[in-house]
Every structure is written in C-alpha cells, then in structure tokens.
Write an enzyme that holds these catalytic residues in place. Structure first.
Site, PDB file in Angstrom:
ATOM      1  N   GLY A 176       0.801  -1.220   0.000  1.00 40.90           N
ATOM      2  CA  GLY A 176       0.000   0.000   0.000  1.00 40.90           C
ATOM      3  C   GLY A 176       0.826   1.258   0.000  1.00 40.90           C
ATOM      4  O   GLY A 176       0.428   2.277   0.594  1.00 40.90           O
ATOM      5  N   SER A 262       4.786  -5.435  -2.555  1.00 46.66           N
ATOM      6  CA  SER A 262       4.818  -4.019  -2.879  1.00 46.66           C
ATOM      7  C   SER A 262       5.576  -3.257  -1.790  1.00 46.66           C
ATOM      8  O   SER A 262       6.743  -3.563  -1.536  1.00 46.66           O
ATOM      9  CB  SER A 262       3.392  -3.487  -3.084  1.00 46.66           C
ATOM     10  OG  SER A 262       3.397  -2.225  -3.685  1.00 46.66           O
TER      11      SER A 262
END
Length: 567
Positions: A176, A262
């Site tokens: 995120g 991520s």
C-alpha cells in the site's frame, strides 16, 4: 537453572538457520539478577509462554504478554486463528511519532477473535472500509477520506489444527505504498496458506503514511525517535513478538520467513538490512518490491511542507510546527495531507540508526548472504496505476463500483473504452496503454527488484529465486485493462479467491487453470519456507536461480510454465 541467553548473540549455520549461543558467565549472572528484579515488580501473569495444545479443541495460549483465546475455524478450514493480538501500546497521545512502546502484560485471558482496526490513513482502493477493518462496497465511500484508527498495532496468527510442532513461520507485511493497507484485507487471510504450507502465518498492522514515517529533526530526541522510521520500528517490534512467541503457537523461532508485497516487500528488504531485525530474518519472500529508501534531507523537507500546510489550514489554532501536528486529531491530519496532496509520505528513511545510511552497501557486504530469497513480479505491474498517468476514464469512485459489482460469469457490456481514455487505445498501439504501463512496470518495480537481487548475488548469496507472474485470463475487458497487474499474484499465493479487490478476475471458466497454478505456487512457498528452495516435483522442471526467472502462467484449464533471464 535454565540457561540465560544473550539478547542478540545469533550465529547463522550454513543452512541459513539461526542458533543462539550462550551468554558469557557475567552476562548470564546479570541476566538472572535482572530477571529476579523484574519478577518482584511486575504483576503476576502467565509470562512464560506455554504452547498451544493442537487437536484438543482449545485455542487458549499463554504468550509473553498474557493469555489469549482464539478461534477454532472448524474442519472445513483445518486451522486455528488468533486475531487482533496487540503487540505494542496504542501509539496515541504522547506516543504519536515515538517508537512503539511494549504492551503492558495482562492477566485475564484476552479474546483475540476479531481483526484489529487498520491504521489511520487516507482511503484508497486497498484501504479498509469506513465501517471498520473490512472489505466491502463502502470502501468507495472512504476514498480520499480518513479511515482506520491510530490504535492499530495488532497482528494475526494462523496455524494448522494439527499436533505438529516446529512449523516454519511466515511473517507477512501488507503493501500500500507504505501509506495505506491493513492486515484484515481478505486477500491476506492466512488460513489456507497456513493449512496447505503447514506453517504458522502471521499478518501484521503497522503505522502507515505520516504516522509511520515522519522525520522532523526534533532536537533532543533519541536516535530511534529522531529516525522517523516508526512504521519500520513497529515491524521490528512485531517480529520480535513473533520470535519470542513462535514456540507458543507451535512454530520454530529459528525458521522465520519475512514476506511482503509491494511496499511490504520494500519493508522486507528494510528488515533484512536493519541492525535491529536482520538476525530474526531467516528467509525472505519480497514480491513486487525492492530495497528502496529516502534520504533524511528529503524526509525533513516533506515534514516542513506538512507543517506549513497544517498552519495554513489551522491559522487560528495558536500553534505551529510539530506542536500543531501533535495537537491535530488523526482525521484532521489526514485531511490536511489529502487537501494539499501530501499523502505520498517518503519512506523508508535511511537515517543511519534504524536503516543504514547506505543500505545497498550493507546488502553487498554480506549481511543477507545466508538468507534464501524468493522474489517475484507480475508481468504488467504498472497497469494498477492508471490514475498516476491519467489513463482511467471513470473516477476512482465509479471505477471501484464497477469492479466491485462486476460479475465475471456474466460480464455484460462493459468495454475497454468505458475504462480507459481514448489516448491509450487501442492498448497495443505505440504509446498505447500497454507501452505506458510497461514503462511504469520497469521504472517502479522490475528495476528496483533487479538491483536488489543483484546486490545480494554480489554478496555471495547462492539461494536467490525469482518468478514472473503472467496470468491474464480475466474476463473482458479486464484482461486488457489490468491483465497480469500488480498484486494479482497474491490471491494465488494465499489461496484467497473470494470477495477481494480482484474478484472481477475470477470466473468459473478460468477456475481450473488458476487453481492448478495456485496449487503449484503454494507448494513452492511451502517448500521454500521448509527447505529454502521453491523447487518441488509438481513443477515438472527445474526452478533455476536468479538471474533466471520462472514464468508462471495458465490458460483456462492448464498451467503454462516457462523461463526468462534478466541481466
């Protein structure tokens, strides 16, 4: 009398596993004296961790903080789970922008059967719902609004409901952009992975955005507070809790795999180089992210801009600078960031204490030489970020609605031109959507992954593996709009094909092929966390080491594997 172990005396054996060495006699004596002193001052608790008794229907566990009671997920799941375990005090009030403070022990059994709140953040596609730590249609109502809470430092633990002990531990960090995300995202439901990989799976919340990374250069702060790396310190603290309590849940504290996707992968690399945590990292699975840091100068310039923005929005407060930021509620602070487009917080910060000033030099020096690494990327990472280049035609609100309500078994009349602007169509023309997304993929994801793995290879690491995920069997038009998009490999790794942000992709038609691909991926994760290699017989081929990548793909019915080399 039991042996007393030195706090950080850890030796790596050739296999990459850790073994703790005994303290010197003087340290042992001082440790005993300190332990006796603490026993006279601490409340009576179940401080000595007692193992769970799998197979007896009880989820009562005595952790180092106190007893907890989880959930028996039943025969259909074959797992136990403990949700929302607090690992640090709520970082509120005076603890905002401070290193995590150890949670106070408790005496009575604590029910850990519901996820804790996601951390305070500006709402995005991968944020929790305004209703709480859930994924539902209301997520769209939280877009660009404050969601989550500051009281959020919790973690979740899943394990098979068997009598097995010394299971490997998987410590998963959500992504995120280090700005949003939450451990209760249904994509990260650890039950299926825990059961099929025969592992303890941990998912963790950590402070995100400005609450997790803010270096304002405050005079008089200790080195950890001054670092600004509060989100990193949260992860160190959570990993320390897992390390201390692994045996309690039937896990092996000398076999902890730190996994993230991520920004979570960025944090995996950070934990690998940080002097505070690297001894606790036995294996690593960084997906779609590499070693990436920001300088102290950049972080402080950002903090200055935030303070100026807050002062312009709250001119009558009578406060300024950090004094003003500390006085604002979490929601008001998020509103300032969104209004002034300052929610992209610089993270992680190479401060020299929590994160080395030159982390790549540390990586090349041999710090991670004995840590097996299984990295991954999706072929079309950049297709998740159409908003960054103005490619999406509908607003984020309308796009989220369309994707949430889309029935992959009855696609209807939705077209590529409904979702992408004409400038990017057709998608395969020169400078079309495929080219634009490809440039984002290389600039943001594959380049940094290549740099990180090559640095480890130069250090002498001979256990480096990488996959490229090419699956793009979504129903039209999402096969062209998203395809093998950033993060779509996660449902395959976790075995979570229910309602998630990617539900639009999973149809009855593509089910046979994707389930076979998911099975192979989970088996590779299982073998990696147990043995340090993703190779297994079911692949039907050799998984060569980096710089060769195993290409993972499937059509609607069959798995298709290949290989490619990245120099």
């Amino acid at each position: 009398m039991p042996a007393v172990w030195s706090r950080a005396t850890v030796v790596r054996e050739p296999s990459g596993r850790r073994r703790r060495t005994r303290s010197t006699p003087l340290r042992a004596f001082l440790g005993i004296v300190l332990a006796l002193a603490l026993l006279t001052t601490m409340p009576v608790t179940s401080a000595s961790a007692q193992p769970v008794q799998p197979g007896k229907g009880s989820t009562l566990v005595h952790t180092t903080l106190g007893p907890i009671v989880g959930r028996d997920e039943g025969r259909s799941s074959g797992t136990y789970s403990w949700l929302g375990i607090p690992y640090a005090e709520p970082p509120v009030g005076d603890l905002r922008w401070r290193p995590p403070k150890p949670h106070r022990p408790w005496v009575q059994a604590r029910r850990t059967q519901q996820y804790g709140s996601g951390c305070a953040q500006p709402g995005r596609f991968f944020s929790p719902s305004p209703n709480g730590p859930f994924y539902d249609l209301a997520v769209r109502d939280g877009l660009q609004q404050p969601v989550g809470a500051e009281d959020c430092l919790t973690l979740n633990i899943f394990r098979p409901s068997t009598a097995k002990r010394d299971l490997p531990v998987v410590f998963f960090i959500h992504g995120g952009s280090n700005v949003v995300g939450y451990s209760a995202d249904p994509m990260y439901d650890g039950r299926e992975l825990a059961r099929r990989a025969q592992a303890i799976v941990v998912t963790v919340n950590y402070r995100t955005g400005i609450f997790g990374w803010l270096n304002a250069g405050s005079a008089g702060d200790d080195s950890l507070s001054a670092s600004g790396n509060f989100g990193t310190l949260d992860l160190v603290d959570a990993l320390r809790f897992v390390d201390r309590n692994a045996r309690t849940f039937g896990g092996d504290p000398d076999n902890i795999t730190v996994m993230g996707q991520s920004a979570g992968a960025v944090n995996v690399w950070s934990l690998l180089v940080s002097p505070l945590s690297r001894a606790m990292v036995d294996k690593a699975i960084p997906l779609s992210g590499g070693l990436s840091t920001r300088s102290v100068a950049v972080a402080r310039a950002y903090a200055d801009r935030v303070m100026q923005a807050a002062e312009s929005d709250h001119p009558s407060s009578g406060r300024s600078g950090m004094d003003l930021l500390r006085s604002l509620s979490a929601d008001d602070l998020v509103r300032v960031l969104v209004r002034h487009q300052l929610d992209a917080t610089p993270a992680v910060i190479a401060d020299g204490a929590v994160i080395p000033s030159d982390p790549y030099a540390v990586l090349e020096s041999g710090v991670g030489r004995d840590v097996p690494v299984l990295a991954g990327n999706t072929l079309e990472e950049g297709k998740l970020f159409g908003s960054a280049v103005g490619a999406h035609k509908p607003s984020d609100y309308d796009r989220f609605t369309a994707q949430y309500l889309f029935d992959p078994d009855n696609p209807g009349n939705l077209t590529v031109s409904d979702l992408l602007k004409d400038d990017y169509l057709p998608v395969d023309k020169p400078q079309g959507w495929n080219d634009a997304a490809g440039a984002l993929t290389e600039a943001v994801f594959t380049g940094i992954n290549r740099d990180s793995l090559n640095a480890l290879a130069r250090s002498g690491n001979r256990s480096l593996y990488h996959y490229r995920f090419d699956w793009n069997q979504e129903p039209a038009p999402f096969d062209q709009v998203y395809g093998a998009v950033h993060a779509i490999d996660l449902p395959f790794v976790f075995g979570t094909f229910g309602r998630t942000v990617f539900s639009y992709a999973f149809s009855q038609q593509n089910q046979p092929g994707r389930l076979r691909l998911s099975n192979l991926m989970i088996e590779s994760v299982r073998n990696f966390v147990h043995e340090g290699s993703p190779q297994h017989r079911g692949l039907g081929r050799t998984w060569e080491q980096w710089p060769t990548s195993l290409v993972l793909d499937a059509d609607d019915r069959h798995v298709r594997l290949g290989s490619t080399t990245d120099r």
